[in-house]
Design a protein around this motif. Structure first.
Motif, PDB file in Angstrom:
ATOM      1  N   ALA A 142       9.152 -30.002   4.442  1.00 13.23           N
ATOM      2  CA  ALA A 142       9.467 -31.398   5.147  1.00 13.23           C
ATOM      3  C   ALA A 142      10.724 -31.261   6.499  1.00 13.23           C
ATOM      4  N   TYR A 143      12.323 -30.625   5.926  1.00 12.14           N
ATOM      5  CA  TYR A 143      13.011 -30.388   6.994  1.00 12.14           C
ATOM      6  C   TYR A 143      12.955 -29.022   7.863  1.00 12.14           C
ATOM      7  N   PHE A 144      12.085 -27.745   7.226  1.00 13.69           N
ATOM      8  CA  PHE A 144      11.338 -26.817   7.949  1.00 13.69           C
ATOM      9  C   PHE A 144      10.741 -27.438   9.055  1.00 13.69           C
ATOM     10  N   ASP A 145      10.031 -28.132   8.980  1.00 19.29           N
ATOM     11  CA  ASP A 145       9.025 -28.895   9.596  1.00 19.29           C
ATOM     12  C   ASP A 145       9.952 -29.813  10.917  1.00 19.29           C
ATOM     13  N   LEU A 146      10.399 -30.004  10.324  1.00 19.62           N
ATOM     14  CA  LEU A 146      10.800 -31.489  11.640  1.00 19.62           C
ATOM     15  C   LEU A 146      12.173 -30.634  12.374  1.00 19.62           C
ATOM     16  N   LEU A 147      12.341 -28.796  11.791  1.00 23.42           N
ATOM     17  CA  LEU A 147      13.562 -28.243  11.977  1.00 23.42           C
ATOM     18  C   LEU A 147      12.817 -27.583  13.338  1.00 23.42           C
ATOM     19  N   GLY A 148      11.327 -27.171  13.052  1.00 20.31           N
ATOM     20  CA  GLY A 148      10.408 -26.301  13.825  1.00 20.31           C
ATOM     21  C   GLY A 148      10.580 -24.811  13.269  1.00 20.31           C
ATOM     22  N   LEU A 149      11.169 -25.087  11.937  1.00 24.63           N
ATOM     23  CA  LEU A 149      11.319 -23.215  11.732  1.00 24.63           C
ATOM     24  C   LEU A 149       9.995 -22.857  11.222  1.00 24.63           C
ATOM     25  N   PRO A 150      10.012 -22.007  11.246  1.00 27.43           N
ATOM     26  CA  PRO A 150       8.329 -21.038  11.121  1.00 27.43           C
ATOM     27  C   PRO A 150       9.016 -20.773   9.452  1.00 27.43           C
ATOM     28  N   LEU A 151       8.126 -21.205   8.395  1.00 30.27           N
ATOM     29  CA  LEU A 151       7.700 -20.629   7.334  1.00 30.27           C
ATOM     30  C   LEU A 151       5.898 -19.234   7.365  1.00 30.27           C
ATOM     31  N   GLY A 152       6.692 -18.727   6.431  1.00 26.77           N
ATOM     32  CA  GLY A 152       5.147 -17.728   5.803  1.00 26.77           C
ATOM     33  C   GLY A 152       4.230 -18.832   4.726  1.00 26.77           C
TER      34      GLY A 152
END
Length: 202
Positions: free
Chosen positions: A98-108
């Motif tokens: 949820a935190y990475f999505d909020l930052l817009g950080l791409p994930l694999g």
């Protein structure tokens, strides 16, 4: 189930991810695991025969393993060569995503078992990882790294502790894998208050 395991193994091999069949969970008096160790700590969740070094991307070998030799075996992905990973307790993993999505950080791709979330990342060396961790003031023991000479289970593999599933499935072709360094801060923060963080179960 056998067809699904074979498809998973062939798809992984097609991405250049080396795979091999693992030991499988055995119910009842003959269990708990096909490795024949009555005290196996992770039934159906580890390499046995063939050994980890035999992991392959050869479609013919993969087809023989799951088509004839070991059709019920879980699919193990050998980490280090083409893909690595970092895992953390499931509740912490949900917070981190949820935190990475909020930052817009791409994930694999992201895997989940009953107790853990596993984020697939670009290959790293043990030396490089050690350098990153040495610069941090604290790293929780619940955060684990799956690098060279490690392995992961791929869905729909089942273990003695339950099944493995995709939280975020791999994209078609070659999925883009993020570097581990930008993820460390968020993963550490999410792991600080994770209950059951010391669990070793898959």
């Amino acid at each position: 189930m056998r067809a699904a395991l074979l498809r998973t193994a062939l798809a992984a091999a097609g991405r250049g991810w080396p795979v091999l069949p693992g030991a499988y969970a055995v119910p009842g008096l003959l269990g708990p695991c096909s490795c024949d160790d009555p005290r196996c700590p992770v039934p159906g969740a580890h390499p046995h025969d063939p050994p980890l070094l035999a992991a392959s991307t050869d479609a013919r070998m993969v087809s023989w393993w799951w088509g004839e030799r070991s059709p019920d075996s879980p699919v193990l992905l050998a980490t280090g060569r083409a893909v690595c990973a970092v895992s953390l307790p499931a509740e912490a993993g949900q917070r981190a995503l949820a935190y990475f999505d909020l930052l817009g950080l791409p994930l694999g791709p992201v895997l989940a078992s009953r107790h853990r979330y596993v984020l697939l990342v670009a290959p790293y060396t043990l030396e490089g990882l050690g350098g990153l961790l040495a610069d941090l003031p604290w790293v929780p023991g619940s955060l684990r790294f799956h690098g060279p000479d490690g392995y992961l289970l791929l869905p729909p593999s089942r273990t003695g502790a339950g099944s493995v599933r995709w939280v975020r499935t791999p994209s078609e072709g070659m999925p883009v894998l993020p570097q581990v360094e930008p993820l460390l801060g968020g993963l550490i923060a999410a792991s600080r208050a994770a209950p059951g963080g010391s669990r070793l179960a898959f």
